[in-house]
Design a protein around this motif. Structure first.
Motif, mmCIF file in Angstrom:
data_model
loop_
_atom_site.group_PDB
_atom_site.id
_atom_site.type_symbol
_atom_site.label_atom_id
_atom_site.label_comp_id
_atom_site.label_asym_id
_atom_site.label_seq_id
_atom_site.Cartn_x
_atom_site.Cartn_y
_atom_site.Cartn_z
ATOM 1 N N ASP A 153 -7.040 9.550 -1.913
ATOM 2 C CA ASP A 153 -7.874 8.442 -1.454
ATOM 3 C C ASP A 153 -7.022 7.351 -0.796
ATOM 4 O O ASP A 153 -7.373 6.833 0.267
ATOM 5 C CB ASP A 153 -8.673 7.854 -2.625
ATOM 6 N N LEU A 154 -5.889 7.022 -1.414
ATOM 7 C CA LEU A 154 -4.987 6.035 -0.818
ATOM 8 C C LEU A 154 -4.515 6.498 0.551
ATOM 9 O O LEU A 154 -4.502 5.729 1.511
ATOM 10 C CB LEU A 154 -3.767 5.818 -1.720
ATOM 11 N N PHE A 155 -4.130 7.765 0.635
ATOM 12 C CA PHE A 155 -3.653 8.304 1.910
ATOM 13 C C PHE A 155 -4.740 8.244 2.978
ATOM 14 O O PHE A 155 -4.483 7.835 4.113
ATOM 15 C CB PHE A 155 -3.165 9.749 1.724
ATOM 16 N N GLN A 156 -5.944 8.621 2.615
ATOM 17 C CA GLN A 156 -7.051 8.606 3.571
ATOM 18 C C GLN A 156 -7.329 7.189 4.072
ATOM 19 O O GLN A 156 -7.561 6.983 5.262
ATOM 20 C CB GLN A 156 -8.328 9.193 2.946
ATOM 21 N N ASN A 186 4.845 13.980 -11.798
ATOM 22 C CA ASN A 186 5.385 13.911 -13.165
ATOM 23 C C ASN A 186 4.411 14.458 -14.202
ATOM 24 O O ASN A 186 4.817 14.811 -15.297
ATOM 25 C CB ASN A 186 5.777 12.475 -13.509
ATOM 26 N N SER A 187 3.139 14.537 -13.861
ATOM 27 C CA SER A 187 2.150 15.049 -14.813
ATOM 28 C C SER A 187 2.133 16.579 -14.843
ATOM 29 O O SER A 187 1.493 17.172 -15.704
ATOM 30 C CB SER A 187 0.753 14.534 -14.480
ATOM 31 N N TYR A 188 2.848 17.230 -13.918
ATOM 32 C CA TYR A 188 2.896 18.689 -13.864
ATOM 33 C C TYR A 188 3.601 19.212 -15.093
ATOM 34 O O TYR A 188 4.588 18.628 -15.516
ATOM 35 C CB TYR A 188 3.619 19.151 -12.596
ATOM 36 N N PRO A 189 3.209 20.285 -15.745
ATOM 37 C CA PRO A 189 2.171 21.246 -15.379
ATOM 38 C C PRO A 189 0.796 20.903 -15.937
ATOM 39 O O PRO A 189 -0.175 21.556 -15.631
ATOM 40 C CB PRO A 189 2.667 22.554 -15.982
ATOM 41 N N ASN A 190 0.722 19.863 -16.774
ATOM 42 C CA ASN A 190 -0.579 19.507 -17.334
ATOM 43 C C ASN A 190 -1.522 19.012 -16.244
ATOM 44 O O ASN A 190 -2.695 19.305 -16.265
ATOM 45 C CB ASN A 190 -0.431 18.454 -18.429
ATOM 46 N N GLY A 191 -0.985 18.242 -15.344
ATOM 47 C CA GLY A 191 -1.742 17.780 -14.183
ATOM 48 C C GLY A 191 -2.968 16.969 -14.551
ATOM 49 O O GLY A 191 -3.642 17.239 -15.533
ATOM 50 N N TYR A 192 -3.200 15.991 -13.769
ATOM 51 C CA TYR A 192 -4.385 15.176 -13.929
ATOM 52 C C TYR A 192 -5.070 15.087 -12.573
ATOM 53 O O TYR A 192 -4.570 14.401 -11.683
ATOM 54 C CB TYR A 192 -4.037 13.773 -14.451
ATOM 55 N N PRO A 193 -6.178 15.804 -12.392
ATOM 56 C CA PRO A 193 -6.852 15.808 -11.092
ATOM 57 C C PRO A 193 -7.194 14.407 -10.603
ATOM 58 O O PRO A 193 -7.193 14.158 -9.401
ATOM 59 C CB PRO A 193 -8.122 16.618 -11.345
ATOM 60 N N ASP A 194 -7.447 13.484 -11.518
ATOM 61 C CA ASP A 194 -7.754 12.111 -11.108
ATOM 62 C C ASP A 194 -6.578 11.473 -10.375
ATOM 63 O O ASP A 194 -6.766 10.683 -9.455
ATOM 64 C CB ASP A 194 -8.129 11.253 -12.312
ATOM 65 N N ASP A 250 0.831 -1.214 0.000
ATOM 66 C CA ASP A 250 0.000 0.000 0.000
ATOM 67 C C ASP A 250 0.858 1.254 0.000
ATOM 68 O O ASP A 250 0.554 2.228 -0.699
ATOM 69 C CB ASP A 250 -0.918 0.024 1.232
ATOM 70 N N GLU A 251 1.938 1.245 0.766
ATOM 71 C CA GLU A 251 2.834 2.402 0.801
ATOM 72 C C GLU A 251 3.516 2.604 -0.545
ATOM 73 O O GLU A 251 3.659 3.736 -1.020
ATOM 74 C CB GLU A 251 3.877 2.223 1.911
ATOM 75 N N GLU A 252 3.905 1.501 -1.173
ATOM 76 C CA GLU A 252 4.516 1.589 -2.494
ATOM 77 C C GLU A 252 3.540 2.183 -3.506
ATOM 78 O O GLU A 252 3.915 3.039 -4.320
ATOM 79 C CB GLU A 252 4.968 0.203 -2.957
ATOM 80 N N GLU A 253 2.293 1.760 -3.437
ATOM 81 C CA GLU A 253 1.276 2.290 -4.347
ATOM 82 C C GLU A 253 1.059 3.788 -4.136
ATOM 83 O O GLU A 253 0.916 4.553 -5.092
ATOM 84 C CB GLU A 253 -0.039 1.529 -4.151
ATOM 85 N N LEU A 254 1.070 4.229 -2.875
ATOM 86 C CA LEU A 254 0.914 5.654 -2.580
ATOM 87 C C LEU A 254 2.087 6.450 -3.134
ATOM 88 O O LEU A 254 1.899 7.508 -3.754
ATOM 89 C CB LEU A 254 0.777 5.883 -1.071
ATOM 90 N N LYS A 306 4.023 5.669 -5.642
ATOM 91 C CA LYS A 306 3.893 5.692 -7.103
ATOM 92 C C LYS A 306 2.816 6.679 -7.553
ATOM 93 O O LYS A 306 2.995 7.392 -8.544
ATOM 94 C CB LYS A 306 3.563 4.299 -7.636
ATOM 95 N N ALA A 307 1.705 6.724 -6.828
ATOM 96 C CA ALA A 307 0.623 7.649 -7.186
ATOM 97 C C ALA A 307 1.090 9.096 -7.059
ATOM 98 O O ALA A 307 0.789 9.938 -7.919
ATOM 99 C CB ALA A 307 -0.599 7.402 -6.293
ATOM 100 N N ILE A 308 1.829 9.399 -6.005
ATOM 101 C CA ILE A 308 2.345 10.762 -5.814
ATOM 102 C C ILE A 308 3.333 11.109 -6.922
ATOM 103 O O ILE A 308 3.279 12.207 -7.494
ATOM 104 C CB ILE A 308 2.990 10.906 -4.429
#
Length: 53
Positions: free
Chosen positions: A42-45, A27-35, A14-18, A20-22
């Motif tokens: 959600d993973l953090f919560q 890496n999507s900056y500056p285009n950014g993907y709100p999803d 779970d920590e590895e997945e978090l 990777k998600a971060i």
């Protein structure tokens, strides 16, 4: 660019997945993907929801 130090650490799946998600969100900056941000939040919560069963 600033040199980044790397460390080795044992993490849960779970920590590895978090992490990777971060990274994917950053890496999507500056285009950014709100999803991607929503997914990381959600993973953090779920990981910090107390009490643990």
């Amino acid at each position: 660019m600033k040199k980044q130090e790397t460390i080795k650490m044992n993490v849960t799946p779970d920590e590895e997945e978090l992490i990777k998600a971060i990274r994917n969100y950053c890496n999507s900056y500056p285009n950014g993907y709100p999803d991607l941000l929503d997914y990381a939040e959600d993973l953090f919560q779920r990981m910090t929801d107390m009490p643990k069963d």
